[in-house]
Design an enzyme around this catalytic site. Structure first.
Site, PDB file in Angstrom:
ATOM      1  N   THR A 242     -52.656   0.942 -43.480  1.00 27.42           N
ATOM      2  CA  THR A 242     -52.725  -0.459 -43.933  1.00 27.42           C
ATOM      3  C   THR A 242     -53.717  -1.268 -43.100  1.00 27.42           C
ATOM      4  O   THR A 242     -54.355  -0.736 -42.207  1.00 27.42           O
ATOM      5  CB  THR A 242     -51.330  -1.122 -43.856  1.00 27.42           C
ATOM      6  OG1 THR A 242     -50.780  -0.874 -42.577  1.00 27.42           O
ATOM      7  CG2 THR A 242     -50.436  -0.594 -44.928  1.00 27.42           C
TER       8      THR A 242
ATOM      9  N   THR B  21     -58.861  12.460 -36.133  1.00 31.76           N
ATOM     10  CA  THR B  21     -58.361  11.289 -36.869  1.00 31.76           C
ATOM     11  C   THR B  21     -57.829  10.282 -35.851  1.00 31.76           C
ATOM     12  O   THR B  21     -58.600   9.475 -35.348  1.00 31.76           O
ATOM     13  CB  THR B  21     -57.271  11.672 -37.896  1.00 31.76           C
ATOM     14  OG1 THR B  21     -56.233  12.391 -37.235  1.00 31.76           O
ATOM     15  CG2 THR B  21     -57.851  12.526 -39.013  1.00 31.76           C
TER      16      THR B  21
ATOM     17  N   THR C 113     -51.841  16.029 -39.252  1.00 34.41           N
ATOM     18  CA  THR C 113     -52.336  17.347 -39.596  1.00 34.41           C
ATOM     19  C   THR C 113     -53.023  18.006 -38.409  1.00 34.41           C
ATOM     20  O   THR C 113     -53.809  17.376 -37.710  1.00 34.41           O
ATOM     21  CB  THR C 113     -53.342  17.228 -40.747  1.00 34.41           C
ATOM     22  OG1 THR C 113     -52.612  16.850 -41.898  1.00 34.41           O
ATOM     23  CG2 THR C 113     -54.037  18.550 -40.992  1.00 34.41           C
TER      24      THR C 113
ATOM     25  N   ASN D  88     -48.128   4.657 -36.535  1.00 33.39           N
ATOM     26  CA  ASN D  88     -47.727   5.243 -37.804  1.00 33.39           C
ATOM     27  C   ASN D  88     -47.252   4.221 -38.826  1.00 33.39           C
ATOM     28  O   ASN D  88     -47.021   4.557 -39.980  1.00 33.39           O
ATOM     29  CB  ASN D  88     -46.682   6.322 -37.565  1.00 33.39           C
ATOM     30  CG  ASN D  88     -47.345   7.546 -36.964  1.00 33.39           C
ATOM     31  OD1 ASN D  88     -48.168   8.174 -37.615  1.00 33.39           O
ATOM     32  ND2 ASN D  88     -47.039   7.834 -35.710  1.00 33.39           N
TER      33      ASN D  88
ATOM     34  N   GLU E  26     -49.856  11.041 -30.672  1.00 35.66           N
ATOM     35  CA  GLU E  26     -49.906   9.613 -31.015  1.00 35.66           C
ATOM     36  C   GLU E  26     -48.917   8.769 -30.218  1.00 35.66           C
ATOM     37  O   GLU E  26     -47.712   8.994 -30.275  1.00 35.66           O
ATOM     38  CB  GLU E  26     -49.628   9.429 -32.505  1.00 35.66           C
ATOM     39  CG  GLU E  26     -50.790   9.861 -33.376  1.00 35.66           C
ATOM     40  CD  GLU E  26     -50.469   9.766 -34.859  1.00 35.66           C
ATOM     41  OE1 GLU E  26     -49.284   9.649 -35.200  1.00 35.66           O
ATOM     42  OE2 GLU E  26     -51.420   9.810 -35.657  1.00 35.66           O
TER      43      GLU E  26
ATOM     44  N   LYS F 151     -57.789  19.535 -33.885  1.00 30.45           N
ATOM     45  CA  LYS F 151     -57.488  18.107 -34.015  1.00 30.45           C
ATOM     46  C   LYS F 151     -56.012  17.966 -34.386  1.00 30.45           C
ATOM     47  O   LYS F 151     -55.396  18.911 -34.890  1.00 30.45           O
ATOM     48  CB  LYS F 151     -58.360  17.401 -35.055  1.00 30.45           C
ATOM     49  CG  LYS F 151     -58.155  17.767 -36.497  1.00 30.45           C
ATOM     50  CD  LYS F 151     -56.981  17.212 -37.241  1.00 30.45           C
ATOM     51  CE  LYS F 151     -56.798  15.722 -37.085  1.00 30.45           C
ATOM     52  NZ  LYS F 151     -55.646  15.280 -37.967  1.00 30.45           N
TER      53      LYS F 151
END
Lengths: 383, 383
Positions: free
Chosen positions: A383, A146, A179, A378, A259, A168
């Site tokens: 969006t 992702t 996740t 995040n 991230e 992942k």
């Protein structure tokens, strides 16, 4: 190679169109046997996605013939309709493979609270099953990504058996950043109870010690599938070592790609009275936003380490705490030690060592810094 | 006016030079009596700053004549030498006021792990004591600020008694973003046991329900001083109401000025089986970095609310959870409800309502969004 490195496995990853980006988003891993031994470890979140509910059920007998995975949608918080979607996906995939739906696990990752576009997904499954091959592991690992910037794969082998894995996400079973989905395969001969024990042990000391942002996913899944195709049965400790090494390798790749992170932070708690104490301290420090911001700014702010340790119930005396950052003991006996100016935080790897002086247990918890990149990813995710 | 609004109090705030910025950094609040009733609530962190250790001790008898406060240094994790510094500051201030050191509380805020520059501090105390007056409350409130962008003051009055208060920081007693220091004064006639009970009750439903970033300070202190100068003794509930209203006002100001925040987020948990359940759920949601980032990005990501609720032990059924964001019930029965596009997140105030459908308890926990501004402030804090 990863999941197809062990004999007896085929895999594929394809573009189904679930992701607006047009990147691969559906994968299958097929175990051609002769064995169908399997084990699974799932999120402890009480809000569990439909695929987690499904896979838990089908794994009750310790057997799986295949796994179908998708990114581009978590199918979590989607109610009975979402569970029906997972069921339909399992039935569809199983029919294509000539197996029962109860022999197939389902994993999903992506946005929560949104139904999956089933026609796109099922068409993707058709393609993935058709393409599944012994060279498909790389494509499968790509298709489950992702926000990952690179796919995660690992292979270990010893004494005639091979273990492969793909993952992942960037975190862990209990808390997780996004996740975490993991599929580990092996061609060893192993029975379901042993596979279950080995997988749980491996998770406990690898994925469960990564805590990137303290958040717990609704979808985390780690699966182990054993084909027995090597015909070789090794000692449980040998196979357990390979599974643990594979999981540790993948866990390291997850934390290295978390991230928005610029630091990989190893928090080693030593001198703890026991594993529970050490873990509680390690996690409290790993979840301290103030410390994680400081490290992003290359600031060896050891006071924030002590403040986090002080929130735990672990055995320690505040005026006996020692803390080293990248090898410099900046805190001795709960007070200033070596000059903080000696600490070099320029690189990605940061080591924090906390000596509780309360026992003989030592373990390491892994986390990341908290950055504006994390905030950006995040806040912009859906969006 | 704040802390000098009740009769019997003087205060001052001065520049001692502890802060590189040259802003005010030393304050005193003096209770001229006739009563010297006092109560205190302190951080639950096991790593406690020297001034917290000191003030706890001197408050054992429920009496205080004065408080000396400094910003520009927390005097935490400074060992026995740091405690001696606090002791010396207390002795020095008490001598100037003609009271015993045991009648004086000390509060400090700023960097952890650094000794205070004592000569500067003591010279500042000389100045502050000399300047202390009934008009000094505003200057005192200024002098305790650290990363605060505005000082926090409040006054409440009823039935002939007045309560005033000042605060700094942006969070709470248990978890806190930066150290929270609060001094509340009153001219009511009240005995120490009652003052203690009223302050604890007030904190429980105000400061302890603000959780800006989940971090717990080593220095948090809330003090209540009663002079009895009004000569009026009101019912305990009346005084308790005024103290609670003052604390609630200050708590609201803290969360409105939290570091780097763009949103004030009220998380109301309703239908809980009890206060413990409601608090656990509210705090879990308040500490979810992923949700806090989403709200910063004006993204009504209710799935992250459910994922946070799912980490708790509270009584609820996942498929019975309802969630409203700014009045729109985006989640019904654990699944999608009204369209998320209806949610307007443009303003600073965000309300999240979570119905557990497990009981009749309702309470609200306050937090902030997680922003690049927060990351910046906390990575640059000490460097």
């Amino acid at each position: 190679m990863s999941v197809t490195a062990p004999a007896g496995f085929r895999a594929a990853g394809v573009v189904a169109g679930l992701k607006p980006s047009g990147r691969p988003d559906v994968a299958v891993v097929v175990n051609d046997g002769p064995l169908d031994t399997a084990a699974g470890v799932f999120t402890r979140n009480r809000v569990q996605a439909a695929p987690v509910q499904w896979s838990r059920q089908v794994l009750a007998d310790g057997r799986l013939r295949a796994v179908v995975l998708n990114s581009g949608g978590a199918n979590a918080c989607t109610g009975p309709a979402g569970f029906a979607d997972t069921h339909r996906c399992a039935e569809h995939t199983a029919a294509l493979l000539g197996i029962g739906a109860g022999e197939l696990a389902v994993c999903s990752t992506g946005l929560i609270g949104v139904r999956l576009p089933m026609e796109l997904l099922l068409a993707g499954v058709d393609k993935a099953v058709a393409e599944a091959s012994v060279t498909g592991a790389g494509a499968a690992a790509e298709a489950i990504c992702t926000t990952d910037t690179v796919s995660k794969q690992a292979v270990c082998a010893a004494e005639g058996v091979t273990v492969g894995g793909m993952a992942k996400g960037a975190a862990m079973l209990a808390p997780t950043l996004a996740t975490m989905l993991v599929v580990v395969t092996t061609d060893a001969v192993v029975d379901p109870p042993t596979a279950d024990r080995l997988l749980r042990d491996a998770c406990r000391t690898t994925f469960e010690r990564v805590d990137s942002d303290g958040c717990m996913s609704t979808n985390d899944t780690v699966l182990l599938l054993a084909s027995g195709a090597s015909g070789v049965s090794v000692a449980a400790e040998t196979l357990g070592g390979l599974v643990t090494d594979t999981c540790a390798d993948l866990a390291g790749q997850l934390v290295a790609d978390a991230e928005g992170s610029t630091k990989t932070i190893a928090i080693t708690v030593t001198g703890a009275a026991g594993e529970q104490d050490a873990l509680e301290v390690g996690r409290a420090v790993a979840r301290c936003n103030l410390l994680k911001c400081a490290l992003y700014g290359n600031d060896p702010n050891w006071g924030r380490v002590l403040a986090a340790v002080g929130t735990t119930r672990a055995a320690f005396e505040p005026d006996a705490l020692d803390v080293a950052i990248n090898g410099v003991w900046v805190c001795r006996g709960g007070a200033p030690g070596e000059p903080r100016e000696l600490v070099d935080l320029a690189g990605r790897e940061v080591s924090i060592r906390i000596d509780l002086h309360a026992g003989a247990t030592e373990l390491t918890v892994w986390t990341n810094d908290l950055t504006d990149g994390y905030v950006y990813e995040n806040s912009a995710y859906s969006t």
